[in-house]
Motif scaffolding. Structure first.
Motif, PDB file in Angstrom:
ATOM      1  N   ALA A   1       0.822  -1.214   0.000  1.00 13.09           N
ATOM      2  CA  ALA A   1       0.000   0.000   0.000  1.00 13.09           C
ATOM      3  C   ALA A   1       0.853   1.260   0.000  1.00 13.09           C
ATOM      4  O   ALA A   1       0.586   2.208  -0.756  1.00 13.09           O
ATOM      5  CB  ALA A   1      -0.932  -0.003   1.214  1.00 13.09           C
ATOM      6  N   PHE A   2       1.892   1.282   0.832  1.00 12.22           N
ATOM      7  CA  PHE A   2       2.721   2.481   0.907  1.00 12.22           C
ATOM      8  C   PHE A   2       3.637   2.606  -0.308  1.00 12.22           C
ATOM      9  O   PHE A   2       4.000   3.712  -0.704  1.00 12.22           O
ATOM     10  CB  PHE A   2       3.513   2.507   2.213  1.00 12.22           C
ATOM     11  CG  PHE A   2       2.665   2.839   3.407  1.00 12.22           C
ATOM     12  CD1 PHE A   2       2.125   4.109   3.549  1.00 12.22           C
ATOM     13  CD2 PHE A   2       2.374   1.883   4.369  1.00 12.22           C
ATOM     14  CE1 PHE A   2       1.318   4.427   4.639  1.00 12.22           C
ATOM     15  CE2 PHE A   2       1.568   2.180   5.467  1.00 12.22           C
ATOM     16  CZ  PHE A   2       1.041   3.459   5.598  1.00 12.22           C
ATOM     17  N   GLU A   3       3.992   1.476  -0.910  1.00 14.99           N
ATOM     18  CA  GLU A   3       4.728   1.537  -2.169  1.00 14.99           C
ATOM     19  C   GLU A   3       3.871   2.194  -3.244  1.00 14.99           C
ATOM     20  O   GLU A   3       4.350   3.075  -3.994  1.00 14.99           O
ATOM     21  CB  GLU A   3       5.137   0.142  -2.616  1.00 14.99           C
ATOM     22  CG  GLU A   3       5.830   0.126  -3.974  1.00 14.99           C
ATOM     23  CD  GLU A   3       6.074  -1.291  -4.475  1.00 14.99           C
ATOM     24  OE1 GLU A   3       7.241  -1.628  -4.690  1.00 14.99           O
ATOM     25  OE2 GLU A   3       5.096  -2.043  -4.646  1.00 14.99           O
ATOM     26  N   ALA A   4       2.604   1.794  -3.341  1.00 16.03           N
ATOM     27  CA  ALA A   4       1.705   2.389  -4.332  1.00 16.03           C
ATOM     28  C   ALA A   4       1.536   3.885  -4.071  1.00 16.03           C
ATOM     29  O   ALA A   4       1.560   4.708  -5.002  1.00 16.03           O
ATOM     30  CB  ALA A   4       0.350   1.683  -4.297  1.00 16.03           C
ATOM     31  N   ALA A   5       1.384   4.257  -2.804  1.00 15.93           N
ATOM     32  CA  ALA A   5       1.225   5.666  -2.463  1.00 15.93           C
ATOM     33  C   ALA A   5       2.477   6.465  -2.808  1.00 15.93           C
ATOM     34  O   ALA A   5       2.393   7.592  -3.313  1.00 15.93           O
ATOM     35  CB  ALA A   5       0.910   5.800  -0.971  1.00 15.93           C
TER      36      ALA A   5
ATOM     37  N   PRO B   1      -6.357   7.200  -3.111  1.00 16.35           N
ATOM     38  CA  PRO B   1      -5.869   6.092  -2.274  1.00 16.35           C
ATOM     39  C   PRO B   1      -5.146   6.530  -1.006  1.00 16.35           C
ATOM     40  O   PRO B   1      -5.042   5.747  -0.046  1.00 16.35           O
ATOM     41  CB  PRO B   1      -4.907   5.343  -3.217  1.00 16.35           C
ATOM     42  CG  PRO B   1      -5.410   5.650  -4.595  1.00 16.35           C
ATOM     43  CD  PRO B   1      -5.884   7.066  -4.501  1.00 16.35           C
ATOM     44  N   LEU B   2      -4.661   7.756  -0.947  1.00 18.09           N
ATOM     45  CA  LEU B   2      -3.934   8.198   0.236  1.00 18.09           C
ATOM     46  C   LEU B   2      -4.829   8.267   1.466  1.00 18.09           C
ATOM     47  O   LEU B   2      -4.355   8.105   2.594  1.00 18.09           O
ATOM     48  CB  LEU B   2      -3.301   9.577  -0.009  1.00 18.09           C
ATOM     49  CG  LEU B   2      -2.347   9.736  -1.191  1.00 18.09           C
ATOM     50  CD1 LEU B   2      -1.651  11.085  -1.117  1.00 18.09           C
ATOM     51  CD2 LEU B   2      -1.320   8.619  -1.233  1.00 18.09           C
ATOM     52  N   ALA B   3      -6.125   8.496   1.255  1.00 16.75           N
ATOM     53  CA  ALA B   3      -7.046   8.643   2.385  1.00 16.75           C
ATOM     54  C   ALA B   3      -7.189   7.364   3.195  1.00 16.75           C
ATOM     55  O   ALA B   3      -7.527   7.403   4.381  1.00 16.75           O
ATOM     56  CB  ALA B   3      -8.412   9.096   1.879  1.00 16.75           C
ATOM     57  N   ALA B   4      -6.927   6.208   2.554  1.00 18.59           N
ATOM     58  CA  ALA B   4      -7.131   4.923   3.240  1.00 18.59           C
ATOM     59  C   ALA B   4      -5.900   4.447   4.010  1.00 18.59           C
ATOM     60  O   ALA B   4      -5.936   3.373   4.615  1.00 18.59           O
ATOM     61  CB  ALA B   4      -7.519   3.862   2.205  1.00 18.59           C
TER      62      ALA B   4
END
Length: 495
Positions: free
Chosen positions: A199-203, A241-244
């Protein structure tokens, strides 16, 4: 993958070096042991790092163990009280680890095929074998060049296309995690860590893409149209996506998840200045609170922004923000780091005496700042291996030509550790001129007394120093800035 390390070491029994970098060791009830065998060693030691200090990227602990005559090693990891990301290193190669208190993990590896041969057995083996296989599947050089992480990919994709690619890549990572876990039981804490990593890689990729686009825009030759993929607007839901991310952020920080730290670095570089203007202290905290809440990750994100601000601007730019930081920050380690960085920056801010130094020219003769007293000095920190530095040299030649016969010295200070490479660059590129001086500072790349005095941790970096030896601008414009740099030099001459 390697961390930038600086350690004080002390020799313990069994030829093991244990180095605490911050906070000392805490006693863990569960003994954690990593052992292994290295076939065809590329050196005499292995190293295990863990417990990341998130502002500096330095590990809190690093254990260095000597291999015996058979290529075996065994080490006990002190200070490991909770699951955490770590790193195994041997020779020039590294591999990510996941370490849990009580693990008795054993690895085997042939460094001649480092990533392909690393295998784990014992407690914790499934998690670490997953990391090794995931690297081969997604992160080795060939896979990297085809992934959304690739800068090449980011410079050619349209925004909606990049958004879709990043989401698809995250989905592939999670699908592999599910498939692997179906046949290799993984602890719940590791599954959470792996999901957070994806998730943090995608962000981080979502934030990095606009940064690379902006850089590429600036490289567009004058008179040419900016390519469509660099000028197209981001989709309205691009940052959705950052909100999640908030529910996972505190546990990701506790496990030293490197992708969270990378995401925070990119966030600090991308989102705190939406209008390219430095916010007030309370604006900064309001923006950080909207994304991160009021927990420790917010304090870290703000500290990263202030660190970046101090690295890129005169200390005076950060001064108005510090009152809010002192009031609202709750992490004493970040407070000390920002205070120390601020004090160091004050020493090379406008009006401060430029630090004295001794460098050497190509003939081995000393070059000092005092040699140029009474003249304006434009200092260019560079290196033969620095592509952006060399890219500035044609513009630098034009700039020097404009100031021939005037009281301006263009002082090129190389941070090259390799003297031969520096001299070869001097011979290869048209760098000499009647108003330029070339010298090399002592040390190794960014590690040396002159680099430390002038806070050189990235190049190229330019200083403008007045006739009186005082700094006029510690972040002077590049030669390629054209008229802005010419105007600054003319203003310095007029003083």
């Amino acid at each position: 993958m390697a961390f930038p390390l600086r350690f004080l070491a002390r020799l313990l029994r069994l030829m093991v070096l244990v180095v605490p970098l911050a906070g000392g060791f805490s006693s863990a009830r569960a003994t954690t042991v990593v052992s292994g065998h290295v076939t065809h060693p590329q050196g005499k030691t292995v190293a295990i790092s863990y417990g990341l200090e998130p502002l500096s990227w330095r590990p809190l602990h690093r254990v260095v163990a000597r291999l015996d005559a058979k290529g075996d090693f065994t080490v006990t990891l002190p200070g490991l009280t909770a699951p955490t990301e770590g790193e195994f290193a041997h020779g020039e190669e590294t591999s990510r680890l996941f370490l849990t208190p009580g693990d008795h993990l054993r690895l085997t590896i042939d460094p001649t095929k480092f990533d392909e041969t690393i295998r784990f057995t014992g407690t914790g083996a499934n998690a670490n074998n997953f990391l090794a296989q995931s690297y081969l599947r997604f992160d080795d050089d060939d896979k990297y060049l085809a992934s959304p992480l690739s800068a090449v990919t980011m410079t050619t994709a349209m925004p909606a296309q990049m958004q879709a690619r990043i989401a698809a890549f995250q989905k592939k990572r999670l699908a592999f995690l599910k498939t692997y876990a179906a046949t290799h039981p993984l602890p719940a804490v590791f599954r959470a860590y792996a999901r957070q990593h994806a998730a943090f890689e995608a962000a981080d990729n979502l934030l990095t893409y606009p940064i690379i686009r902006e850089f590429m825009k600036q490289q567009t030759p004058k008179g040419e149209a900016v390519p469509a993929n660099l000028s197209a607007a981001l989709p309205a839901n691009y940052y959705a996506p950052l909100a999640a991310l908030r529910p996972a952020q505190d546990s990701a920080l506790a496990m030293s998840n490197g992708k969270l730290i990378a995401f925070l670095d990119s966030y600090a570089a991308n989102k705190f200045e939406p209008n390219d203007s430095i916010p007030t202290g309370h604006e900064l905290y309001a923006r950080a609170t909207r994304q991160f809440g009021e927990g420790p990750v917010r304090d870290l994100a703000v500290a990263k922004y202030l660190t970046n601000l101090l690295a890129e601007h005169d200390a005076s730019q950060a001064t108005p923000l510090l009152a809010a930081f002192r009031q609202l920050n709750r992490d004493s380690a970040y407070a000390r780091a920002i205070r120390d960085t601020y004090q160091k920056n004050l020493k090379v801010s406008a009006g401060a005496p430029a630090p004295a130094f001794v460098a050497q020219d190509a003939a081995g003769k000393p070059v000092t700042l005092a040699d140029f007293r009474g003249k304006v000095v434009y200092v260019d920190f560079w290196a033969s291996w620095c592509g952006p530095c060399l890219a500035e040299m044609p513009a630098s030649t034009v700039l020097k030509k404009q100031f021939e016969g005037k009281d301006v010295v263009f002082l090129y200070l190389s941070v090259d550790a390799d003297v031969a490479a520096w001299k070869k660059a001097l011979a290869k590129h048209p760098l000499a001129s009647p108003n330029s001086v070339h010298a090399r500072v002592p040390g190794h790349d960014f590690d040396g007394p002159v680099q430390a005095a002038y806070l050189i941790n990235a190049i190229p970096r330019y200083y403008l120093i007045g006739r009186d030896g005082r700094i006029l601008d510690g972040h002077a414009g590049r030669p390629s800035a054209g008229e802005a740099t010419v105007a600054a030099l003319n203003a310095a001459l007029a003083k």
